[in-house]
Design a protein around this motif. Structure first.
Motif, PDB file in Angstrom:
ATOM      1  N   THR A  72       0.840  -1.189   0.000  1.00 29.96           N
ATOM      2  CA  THR A  72       0.000   0.000   0.000  1.00 29.96           C
ATOM      3  C   THR A  72       0.876   1.239   0.000  1.00 29.96           C
ATOM      4  N   ASP A  75      -3.002   6.303  -1.969  1.00 34.61           N
ATOM      5  CA  ASP A  75      -4.368   5.836  -2.205  1.00 34.61           C
ATOM      6  C   ASP A  75      -4.436   4.543  -3.008  1.00 34.61           C
ATOM      7  N   LYS A  76      -3.288   3.839  -3.137  1.00 34.60           N
ATOM      8  CA  LYS A  76      -3.248   2.611  -3.938  1.00 34.60           C
ATOM      9  C   LYS A  76      -2.895   1.386  -3.104  1.00 34.60           C
ATOM     10  N   VAL A  78      -1.633  -2.586  -4.030  1.00 33.67           N
ATOM     11  CA  VAL A  78      -1.180  -3.537  -5.042  1.00 33.67           C
ATOM     12  C   VAL A  78      -1.230  -4.909  -4.402  1.00 33.67           C
ATOM     13  N   VAL A 108      -3.792  -3.566  -9.177  1.00 30.14           N
ATOM     14  CA  VAL A 108      -3.576  -2.300  -8.496  1.00 30.14           C
ATOM     15  C   VAL A 108      -4.954  -1.658  -8.355  1.00 30.14           C
ATOM     16  N   ARG A 110      -6.962   1.750  -6.919  1.00 33.11           N
ATOM     17  CA  ARG A 110      -6.867   3.112  -6.388  1.00 33.11           C
ATOM     18  C   ARG A 110      -8.164   3.407  -5.652  1.00 33.11           C
ATOM     19  N   GLU A 118     -10.543   2.907  -9.121  1.00 31.50           N
ATOM     20  CA  GLU A 118      -9.832   2.558 -10.352  1.00 31.50           C
ATOM     21  C   GLU A 118      -9.141   1.216 -10.155  1.00 31.50           C
ATOM     22  N   TRP A 120      -6.459  -1.643 -12.156  1.00 32.68           N
ATOM     23  CA  TRP A 120      -5.588  -2.142 -13.214  1.00 32.68           C
ATOM     24  C   TRP A 120      -5.326  -3.601 -12.889  1.00 32.68           C
TER      25      TRP A 120
END
Length: 137
Positions: A72, A75-76, A78, A108, A110, A118, A120
């Motif tokens: 982390t 704001d993300k 993984v 990932v 967000r 979001e 990915w």
């Protein structure tokens, strides 16, 4: 440590219950979710995520996502996952094979507050399809 939205989403996808997954998506995903991954039928937002999970749960009712690593920053979040399941329902035009699959993925996410805004993702579809017999070894 990942936020509450991340934890709730991860628990829901491992519940095996499509209704729980869909309800949790409504609660922990922003309505304007941006999904940076090839999704079926050109859907976007939470509807795309719901379709992905309903498809996976029909095809692999015992699907399990085990998170191997979580990173982390800001704001993300993984996560590197190992996915396992048994092919017991139609998937990508293939009838059930009864074969077990084990493949890797990296996502990932967000967040905006506690909600996923979001996504990915990179999924090892080659390995998955090879194990199902759709591609040669």
């Amino acid at each position: 440590m990942p936020n509450t939205g991340f934890t709730r989403f991860h628990e829901a996808i491992n519940s095996g219950d499509a209704d729980v997954v869909a309800q949790t998506i409504d609660e922990v995903v922003t309505p304007g979710l941006i999904f940076h991954a090839p999704v079926p039928m050109g859907l976007s937002g939470p509807q795309a995520l719901k379709l992905v999970w309903s498809t996976l749960l029909r095809a692999f009712p015992d699907i399990r996502v085990s998170t191997e690593d979580v990173i982390t920053e800001g704001d993300k979040v993984v996560m590197r996952n190992t996915v396992t399941g048994t092919h017991l329902g139609e998937y990508r035009g293939m009838p059930p094979t009864g074969r077990q699959v084990r493949y890797n993925e990296i996502f990932v996410l967000r967040f905006e507050g506690e909600r996923i805004a979001e996504v990915w993702g990179v999924v090892d579809l080659y390995s998955q399809l090879r194990q199902l017999g759709a591609l040669p070894d």
